[in-house]
Design a protein around this motif. Structure first.
Motif, PDB file in Angstrom:
ATOM      1  N   ILE A  62       0.852  -1.194   0.000  1.00  0.00           N
ATOM      2  CA  ILE A  62       0.000   0.000   0.000  1.00  0.00           C
ATOM      3  C   ILE A  62       0.888   1.243   0.000  1.00  0.00           C
ATOM      4  O   ILE A  62       2.084   1.157   0.264  1.00  0.00           O
ATOM      5  CB  ILE A  62      -0.957   0.050   1.216  1.00  0.00           C
ATOM      6  N   ASP A  63       0.281   2.398  -0.272  1.00  0.00           N
ATOM      7  CA  ASP A  63       1.039   3.655  -0.306  1.00  0.00           C
ATOM      8  C   ASP A  63       0.877   4.460   0.970  1.00  0.00           C
ATOM      9  O   ASP A  63       1.329   5.594   1.050  1.00  0.00           O
ATOM     10  CB  ASP A  63       0.556   4.521  -1.482  1.00  0.00           C
ATOM     11  N   ASP A  64       0.196   3.904   1.969  1.00  0.00           N
ATOM     12  CA  ASP A  64      -0.152   4.666   3.175  1.00  0.00           C
ATOM     13  C   ASP A  64       1.056   4.746   4.111  1.00  0.00           C
ATOM     14  O   ASP A  64       1.494   3.740   4.654  1.00  0.00           O
ATOM     15  CB  ASP A  64      -1.331   3.963   3.862  1.00  0.00           C
ATOM     16  N   LEU A  65       1.577   5.955   4.282  1.00  0.00           N
ATOM     17  CA  LEU A  65       2.777   6.139   5.110  1.00  0.00           C
ATOM     18  C   LEU A  65       2.431   6.656   6.500  1.00  0.00           C
ATOM     19  O   LEU A  65       3.319   6.932   7.310  1.00  0.00           O
ATOM     20  CB  LEU A  65       3.739   7.144   4.444  1.00  0.00           C
ATOM     21  N   GLU A 102      10.954   2.670  -2.385  1.00  0.00           N
ATOM     22  CA  GLU A 102       9.545   2.578  -1.998  1.00  0.00           C
ATOM     23  C   GLU A 102       8.721   2.674  -3.286  1.00  0.00           C
ATOM     24  O   GLU A 102       8.441   3.768  -3.797  1.00  0.00           O
ATOM     25  CB  GLU A 102       9.170   3.704  -1.023  1.00  0.00           C
ATOM     26  N   PRO A 103       8.380   1.512  -3.851  1.00  0.00           N
ATOM     27  CA  PRO A 103       7.723   1.513  -5.162  1.00  0.00           C
ATOM     28  C   PRO A 103       6.345   2.183  -5.173  1.00  0.00           C
ATOM     29  O   PRO A 103       5.816   2.471  -6.236  1.00  0.00           O
ATOM     30  CB  PRO A 103       7.604   0.021  -5.502  1.00  0.00           C
ATOM     31  N   TYR A 104       5.786   2.445  -3.990  1.00  0.00           N
ATOM     32  CA  TYR A 104       4.427   3.005  -3.955  1.00  0.00           C
ATOM     33  C   TYR A 104       4.378   4.528  -3.855  1.00  0.00           C
ATOM     34  O   TYR A 104       3.300   5.095  -3.726  1.00  0.00           O
ATOM     35  CB  TYR A 104       3.629   2.367  -2.818  1.00  0.00           C
ATOM     36  N   VAL A 105       5.541   5.202  -3.863  1.00  0.00           N
ATOM     37  CA  VAL A 105       5.505   6.676  -3.869  1.00  0.00           C
ATOM     38  C   VAL A 105       6.359   7.219  -5.012  1.00  0.00           C
ATOM     39  O   VAL A 105       7.326   6.573  -5.434  1.00  0.00           O
ATOM     40  CB  VAL A 105       5.977   7.289  -2.515  1.00  0.00           C
ATOM     41  N   ASP A 106       5.993   8.392  -5.511  1.00  0.00           N
ATOM     42  CA  ASP A 106       6.744   9.035  -6.592  1.00  0.00           C
ATOM     43  C   ASP A 106       7.782   9.996  -6.048  1.00  0.00           C
ATOM     44  O   ASP A 106       8.719  10.377  -6.727  1.00  0.00           O
ATOM     45  CB  ASP A 106       5.797   9.821  -7.518  1.00  0.00           C
ATOM     46  N   VAL A 164      15.215   5.773  -4.876  1.00  0.00           N
ATOM     47  CA  VAL A 164      15.849   5.061  -5.996  1.00  0.00           C
ATOM     48  C   VAL A 164      15.051   3.794  -6.307  1.00  0.00           C
ATOM     49  O   VAL A 164      14.156   3.411  -5.546  1.00  0.00           O
ATOM     50  CB  VAL A 164      17.313   4.656  -5.651  1.00  0.00           C
ATOM     51  N   ASN A 165      15.392   3.154  -7.433  1.00  0.00           N
ATOM     52  CA  ASN A 165      14.753   1.862  -7.680  1.00  0.00           C
ATOM     53  C   ASN A 165      15.675   0.743  -7.184  1.00  0.00           C
ATOM     54  O   ASN A 165      16.825   0.974  -6.819  1.00  0.00           O
ATOM     55  CB  ASN A 165      14.339   1.695  -9.147  1.00  0.00           C
TER      56      ASN A 165
END
Ligand code: NAD
Length: 409
Positions: free
Chosen positions: A328-331, A355-359, A371-372
Motif C-alpha cells: 500500500i502507499d499509506d505512510l 519505496e515503489p508506492y511513492v513518486d 531510488v529503484n
C-alpha cells in the motif's frame, strides 16, 4: 426497490470506497469532504488515494452520475461519517473531526434520516454525536429508550484491510450498534444494500468497544511477537524459525514481529481503551509501549552496522519500504518512515530509499534519495522495513542485511 440517497462524510481511505460501493449498487451518493483537492479529483472520476480497483469503480459511478463530491452538505436519507479520529499528544481521543462533521450535516437533517458513525471511536462517542446533533437541531426528537424519534443514530465500525477494501467492504460481517434497537435496525437497512456478510445488531457502546477490542487484540499479539524478537536476539536464536516451530503446536498461532506497529488503527485505537479505563487496561498499555519501542531497537541495529562499515568508508544505507504495511502507499504513522527519517537525519551515512508506492519522498527525508531496486547494489547496508511483494520476489542484495520482516534476507 428504490435505492436511498446517501451521504458519505469524509472521502478518505474508508469513506471513498464506501461511497463508491454504495453508488455501484445503485444508490445516489453525495460525498462530503473539506479537502478541495479530494473533491475535485473525485468529480473528475479519479481518486486521490491508492486502493486496487477503486479507480475504475469511481470513474464508472461518477461517469454514470451516481456519485459526486461536494464541500456543502445536502439532504439525504442517511449520513455515514468516516472522518479521522486521531489521538492527541496526551493520547486521549480527538473527536474534533467527528464534531465538525455532525455540525456540518445537522442543518440538512430531516425527519426519518439516519446518522451512522463509522469512524473508529472511543466508547460513548455515538452518544456524543447525539448530543452534538441535538444541540444544533433542538427541533428534532432524538432517539431515546422510550418514545418516538425523528432520526436514528447508530455506530458501525469499519474493519477492512487496506489493499483489499472493495472485497472486504462487501464480504465482511458488520457489527451495528444503535442508540436504540430501532436505530440499529434502520442502520442495518443501509448496509443490507451492499453487505453480503452478516449484519449483527447490538448497542452503540458495545459496537464501539468491539472495534477497539479487535485492534487491541492484534496489537497485544504483535507485541508478544516483537518481545520474542528481542529475547531471541539476546539469546542468539532466529526468531522466525522459533515462531515457525512454535506454531506447529495445534493451539499456538504467534504473529510475526516487525519494525514496529504503524497505521492509524492498531497503533492508535488501543489508546482509546487505555484513556477510558487506565487502571484496568494494563496489558493493553504495555503492548503499546513494547510496539512503540521496536523502531528504537531497529535503529540500534542499523547504528551498529554503520559503526562496522564506517571504519573504512562513509557507509551507504539502503532502506526498503516506507509504508506502514505491505503493498500500500499509506505512510501514516509508519514505523518504517520514522526509522528512515532518523537514519537520514543522522548524517553518518548516505541513505537510499526504495519505496515503489511513492513518486517522491515525504518531508523529513531531505538527505535521502528515492531510488529503484537496481540502484542499491552499491549500498553497504540493506535494511528491509516493509515486506512489499516486489521485495519478496527480488534477489536479496549483497552486503550487511537487516531483515525486520523475516523475508530471509
Ligand atoms: N484506513 C483504514 O484502514 C481504516 C480502517 C478501519 C477504520 N478506519 C477509521 O475510519 C476513519 C477514517 O479513516 P480514513 O483512513 O478514511 O481517514 P482519511 O484521513 O483517509 O480520510 C478522512 C477524510 O475525512 C475528511 N474530513 C475531515 N474532517 C471532515 C469534516 N468535518 N467533514 C467532511 N470531511 C472531513 C478529510 O479531509 C479526509 O479526506 C478513522 O476513524 C479511522 O480510524 C480506518
Amino acid at each position: 426497490m428504490t435505492r436511498p440517497t446517501l451521504s458519505v462524510v469524509g472521502l478518505g481511505y474508508i469513506g471513498l470506497p464506501t461511497a463508491a460501493v454504495l453508488a455501484d449498487v445503485g444508490c445516489r451518493v453525495i460525498g462530503i469532504d473539506i479537502d478541495r483537492h479530494a473533491i475535485d479529483t473525485i468529480n473528475e472520476g479519479k481518486i486521490h488515494i491508492v486502493e486496487p480497483g477503486l479507480d475504475e469503480m469511481v470513474a464508472r459511478v461518477v461517469g454514470e452520475g451516481r456519485l459526486r463530491a461536494s464541500d456543502v452538505p445536502e439532504p439525504a436519507d442517511a449520513f455515514l461519517i468516516a472522518v479521522p479520529t486521531p489521538f492527541r499528544d496526551d493520547r486521549t481521543p480527538d473527536l474534533s473531526y467527528v464534531r465538525g462533521a455532525c455540525e456540518a450535516i445537522a442543518g440538512v437533517l430531516r425527519k426519518g434520516d439516519t446518522v451512522i458513525l463509522e469512524s473508529t471511536s472511543p466508547v460513548g462517542a455515538t452518544e456524543q454525536v447525539l448530543r452534538w446533533i441535538s444541540e444544533a437541531r433542538p427541533d428534532l426528537a432524538m432517539p431515546r429508550s422510550d418514545g418516538e424519534a425523528d432520526i436514528a443514530i447508530a455506530y458501525c465500525p469499519e474493519r477492512v484491510l487496506p489493499g483489499n477494501v472493495l472485497v472486504e467492504l462487501v464480504r465482511n460481517d458488520r457489527v451495528i450498534g444503535g442508540i436504540t434497537p430501532a436505530c440499529a435496525q434502520k442502520a442495518r437497512s443501509i448496509y443490507a444494500t451492499f453487505v453480503e456478510g452478516e449484519c449483527i445488531l447490538t448497542d452503540a457502546r458495545t459496537a464501539e468497544m468491539c472495534k477497539l477490542t479487535e485492534n487491541a487484540f492484534r496489537d497485544v499479539n504483535i507485541a508478544f511477537a516483537n518481545e520474542l524478537s528481542l529475547i531471541s536476539d539476546r539469546l542468539d536464536i532466529n526468531v522466525w524459525e522459533l515462531i515457525r516451530l512454535a506454531n506447529r503446536h495445534p493451539r499456538v498461532n504467534i504473529l510475526q514481529p516487525g519494525p514496529g506497529v504503524g497505521g492509524h488503527c492498531i497503533a492508535c485505537d488501543p489508546w482509546f481503551i487505555v484513556a477510558s479505563a487506565p487502571e484496568q487496561a494494563r496489558m493493553i498499555r504495555t503492548a503499546r509501549e513494547v510496539n512503540d519501542a521496536k523502531p528504537d531497537w531497529v535503529l540500534r541495529k542499523i547504528d551498529a552496522a554503520i559503526d562496522m562499515v564506517a571504519n573504512e568508508k562513509r557507509p551507504v544505507v539502503a532502506l526498503y519500504g516506507l509504508a506502514f504495511k505491505p503493498d500500500i502507499d499509506d505512510l501514516r504513522d509508519s514505523p518504517a518512515l520514522a526509522i528512515a527519517r532518523r537514519v537520514a537525519a543522522g548524517a553518518r551515512c548516505e541513505v537510499l530509499i526504495v519505496e515503489p508506492y511513492v513518486d517522491e519522498l515525504p518531508t523529513g527525508l531531505a538527505n535521502a534519495r528515492l531510488v529503484n531496486f537496481q540502484e542499491t547494489t552499491r549500498a553497504d547496508i540493506h535494511v528491509l522495513l516493509v515486506d512489499h511483494s516486489v521485495f519478496k520476489t527480488a534477489q536479496p542484495p549483497d552486503g550487511v542485511r537487516i531483515d525486520t520482516r523475516g523475508m530471509g534476507w
